[in-house]
Design a protein around this motif. Structure first.
Motif, mmCIF file in Angstrom:
data_model
loop_
_atom_site.group_PDB
_atom_site.id
_atom_site.type_symbol
_atom_site.label_atom_id
_atom_site.label_comp_id
_atom_site.label_asym_id
_atom_site.label_seq_id
_atom_site.Cartn_x
_atom_site.Cartn_y
_atom_site.Cartn_z
ATOM 1 N N SER A 31 -3.227 -13.369 5.691
ATOM 2 C CA SER A 31 -3.401 -12.212 4.809
ATOM 3 C C SER A 31 -4.848 -12.126 4.351
ATOM 4 O O SER A 31 -5.600 -13.091 4.428
ATOM 5 C CB SER A 31 -2.453 -12.297 3.612
ATOM 6 N N LEU A 32 -5.193 -10.940 3.890
ATOM 7 C CA LEU A 32 -6.527 -10.649 3.370
ATOM 8 C C LEU A 32 -6.385 -10.090 1.965
ATOM 9 O O LEU A 32 -5.322 -9.577 1.591
ATOM 10 C CB LEU A 32 -7.216 -9.596 4.247
ATOM 11 N N ASP A 33 -7.466 -10.157 1.198
ATOM 12 C CA ASP A 33 -7.468 -9.450 -0.072
ATOM 13 C C ASP A 33 -7.303 -7.959 0.223
ATOM 14 O O ASP A 33 -7.863 -7.448 1.202
ATOM 15 C CB ASP A 33 -8.777 -9.695 -0.826
ATOM 16 N N MET A 34 -6.538 -7.287 -0.610
ATOM 17 C CA MET A 34 -6.273 -5.868 -0.390
ATOM 18 C C MET A 34 -7.597 -5.088 -0.439
ATOM 19 O O MET A 34 -8.352 -5.209 -1.402
ATOM 20 C CB MET A 34 -5.314 -5.340 -1.466
ATOM 21 N N PRO A 35 -7.884 -4.312 0.607
ATOM 22 C CA PRO A 35 -9.113 -3.505 0.598
ATOM 23 C C PRO A 35 -9.119 -2.510 -0.560
ATOM 24 O O PRO A 35 -8.074 -1.961 -0.940
ATOM 25 C CB PRO A 35 -9.058 -2.770 1.946
ATOM 26 N N GLN A 36 -10.290 -2.287 -1.123
ATOM 27 C CA GLN A 36 -10.433 -1.380 -2.265
ATOM 28 C C GLN A 36 -9.937 0.020 -1.934
ATOM 29 O O GLN A 36 -9.318 0.681 -2.762
ATOM 30 C CB GLN A 36 -11.902 -1.330 -2.717
ATOM 31 N N GLU A 37 -10.177 0.477 -0.722
ATOM 32 C CA GLU A 37 -9.722 1.821 -0.316
ATOM 33 C C GLU A 37 -8.206 1.960 -0.468
ATOM 34 O O GLU A 37 -7.710 2.988 -0.914
ATOM 35 C CB GLU A 37 -10.150 2.103 1.127
ATOM 36 N N GLY A 64 -3.409 3.787 -4.322
ATOM 37 C CA GLY A 64 -2.183 3.471 -5.050
ATOM 38 C C GLY A 64 -1.453 2.222 -4.618
ATOM 39 O O GLY A 64 -0.365 1.940 -5.126
ATOM 40 N N VAL A 65 -1.985 1.444 -3.691
ATOM 41 C CA VAL A 65 -1.333 0.194 -3.292
ATOM 42 C C VAL A 65 -1.589 -0.838 -4.388
ATOM 43 O O VAL A 65 -2.742 -1.052 -4.794
ATOM 44 C CB VAL A 65 -1.871 -0.296 -1.923
ATOM 45 N N HIS A 66 -0.538 -1.488 -4.870
ATOM 46 C CA HIS A 66 -0.663 -2.400 -6.009
ATOM 47 C C HIS A 66 -0.658 -3.876 -5.617
ATOM 48 O O HIS A 66 -0.960 -4.717 -6.463
ATOM 49 C CB HIS A 66 0.465 -2.138 -7.011
ATOM 50 N N GLU A 67 -0.324 -4.216 -4.377
ATOM 51 C CA GLU A 67 -0.291 -5.613 -3.969
ATOM 52 C C GLU A 67 -1.711 -6.188 -3.948
ATOM 53 O O GLU A 67 -2.686 -5.482 -3.703
ATOM 54 C CB GLU A 67 0.340 -5.770 -2.572
ATOM 55 N N ASP A 68 -1.805 -7.495 -4.181
ATOM 56 C CA ASP A 68 -3.105 -8.178 -4.155
ATOM 57 C C ASP A 68 -3.547 -8.508 -2.738
ATOM 58 O O ASP A 68 -4.743 -8.597 -2.462
ATOM 59 C CB ASP A 68 -3.038 -9.488 -4.950
ATOM 60 N N LYS A 69 -2.573 -8.729 -1.847
ATOM 61 C CA LYS A 69 -2.877 -9.176 -0.487
ATOM 62 C C LYS A 69 -2.319 -8.191 0.545
ATOM 63 O O LYS A 69 -1.247 -7.626 0.364
ATOM 64 C CB LYS A 69 -2.250 -10.551 -0.208
ATOM 65 N N LEU A 70 -3.055 -8.044 1.631
ATOM 66 C CA LEU A 70 -2.603 -7.280 2.790
ATOM 67 C C LEU A 70 -2.126 -8.303 3.812
ATOM 68 O O LEU A 70 -2.929 -9.069 4.355
ATOM 69 C CB LEU A 70 -3.751 -6.445 3.363
ATOM 70 N N VAL A 71 -0.828 -8.378 4.041
ATOM 71 C CA VAL A 71 -0.242 -9.383 4.931
ATOM 72 C C VAL A 71 -0.281 -8.851 6.359
ATOM 73 O O VAL A 71 0.303 -7.813 6.667
ATOM 74 C CB VAL A 71 1.202 -9.722 4.513
#
Length: 142
Positions: A20-26, A31-38
């Motif tokens: 996973s990565l840190d959720m991109p600012q874009e 409106g995406v609230h998760e901290d991580k992009l899996v």
């Protein structure tokens, strides 16, 4: 006489691999609230010596991401799960010396065969102390 290269076939097993990565600012701005992009979630499998294994799936399924995680090409983000080489925990510095990985984006010459490409790569990787015949054999085996 040249140096003798020992050859040992190794298996690669992976269990519950995540990436996973840190959720991109874009995405946060949308409106995406998760901290991580899996990108990988609980992927398990094995590559065994002498057995052709394929990864198949649609574009975006994670095939390249999985191979990049297993090979150690992903250096950012968060990697979880277990990756073993012949039953031992994977150590990247050792793994890099006993393996090769051809990315899908590598540029390959249309004027040489796959064998010639592998031979050229082997010539670049192996010590100059190793004679030509031994180099060819080690490249064919791996």
């Amino acid at each position: 006489m040249g140096m003798v290269l020992p050859f040992e076939p190794h298996s690669i097993t992976f269990d519950e691999v995540t990436y996973s990565l840190d959720m991109p600012q874009e995405m946060r701005n949308r409106g995406v609230h998760e901290d991580k992009l899996v990108l990988l979630k609980g992927v398990s499998g094995a590559f065994r010596p002498g057995i052709l294994t394929t990864l198949m799936g649609i574009t975006g399924a994670g095939k390249t991401t999985l191979m990049d995680v297993l090979s150690g090409r992903k250096t950012g983000g968060y990697i979880g799960g277990n990756i073993t080489i012949s039953g031992n925990p994977k150590k990247q510095e050792t793994f890099a010396r006993i393996s090769g990985y051809c990315e899908q984006t590598d540029i390959h010459s249309p004027y040489v065969t796959v064998y010639e490409s592998l031979l050229y790569s082997g010539w670049l990787r192996l010590s100059q102390d190793i004679n030509a015949d031994t180099r060819k054999v080690s490249i064919l085996i791996t």
